[in-house]
Write a protein that holds these residues in place. Structure first.
Motif, mmCIF file in Angstrom:
data_model
loop_
_atom_site.group_PDB
_atom_site.id
_atom_site.type_symbol
_atom_site.label_atom_id
_atom_site.label_comp_id
_atom_site.label_asym_id
_atom_site.label_seq_id
_atom_site.Cartn_x
_atom_site.Cartn_y
_atom_site.Cartn_z
ATOM 1 N N SER A 94 0.834 -1.210 0.000
ATOM 2 C CA SER A 94 0.000 0.000 0.000
ATOM 3 C C SER A 94 0.869 1.261 0.000
ATOM 4 N N LEU A 95 2.000 1.228 0.704
ATOM 5 C CA LEU A 95 2.911 2.375 0.672
ATOM 6 C C LEU A 95 3.454 2.585 -0.738
ATOM 7 N N TRP A 96 3.826 1.489 -1.393
ATOM 8 C CA TRP A 96 4.369 1.580 -2.744
ATOM 9 C C TRP A 96 3.313 2.117 -3.710
ATOM 10 N N ALA A 97 2.086 1.610 -3.592
ATOM 11 C CA ALA A 97 1.012 2.029 -4.493
ATOM 12 C C ALA A 97 0.644 3.501 -4.303
ATOM 13 N N SER A 98 0.861 4.020 -3.091
ATOM 14 C CA SER A 98 0.521 5.422 -2.843
ATOM 15 C C SER A 98 1.711 6.358 -3.061
ATOM 16 N N GLY A 99 2.800 5.832 -3.609
ATOM 17 C CA GLY A 99 3.938 6.684 -3.943
ATOM 18 C C GLY A 99 5.047 6.723 -2.913
ATOM 19 N N GLY A 100 4.913 6.003 -1.832
ATOM 20 C CA GLY A 100 5.938 5.994 -0.788
ATOM 21 C C GLY A 100 6.959 4.891 -1.015
ATOM 22 N N LYS A 101 7.640 4.929 -2.153
ATOM 23 C CA LYS A 101 8.548 3.844 -2.521
ATOM 24 C C LYS A 101 9.669 3.600 -1.504
#
Length: 118
Positions: free
Chosen positions: A8-15
């Protein structure tokens, strides 16, 4: 929960945060404690129980297998069940596995892209 958080972090831009969370998930777990008791009486009981287990071993299937390939592994060296001999939990989070765990389709897609990207 940690895998879902990373995705979910990755999908929201928090790579960077997603990668850090995934790295925490991929850390090897501590090995199991020794199964041989230090107390003499308990050690004798354990030894007798192990001898009985070995006697019944002919009748039992004590093999484990690799999560991905199905290759047989000795159970004592198998690591985390389902992780193909690895002691890191991230190995079980494949697209097929999370679909089996009933992740929502958008989370499955995000995991697929995360694994492909990283």
């Amino acid at each position: 929960a940690r895998a879902a958080l990373a995705v979910s972090l990755w999908a929201s831009g928090g790579k960077p945060r997603a990668e850090a969370e995934w790295q925490k998930l991929c850390r090897p777990t501590k090995p199991n404690p020794s199964s041989v008791p230090r107390n003499g009486v308990k050690a004798a009981v354990n030894k007798a129980a192990q001898a009985q287990f070995n006697a019944y071993g002919v009748l039992m299937d004590k093999r484990c297998e690799d999560f991905t390939t199905g290759t047989p592994l000795p159970c004592d060296d198998a690591g985390i069940p389902g992780a193909g001999g690895s002691s890191a939990a991230c190995g079980i989070f494949t697209v097929a596995e999370v679909e089996n765990r009933l992740w929502p389709p958008n989370a499955v897609t995000a995991l697929q892209k995360f694994l492909k990207d990283g």
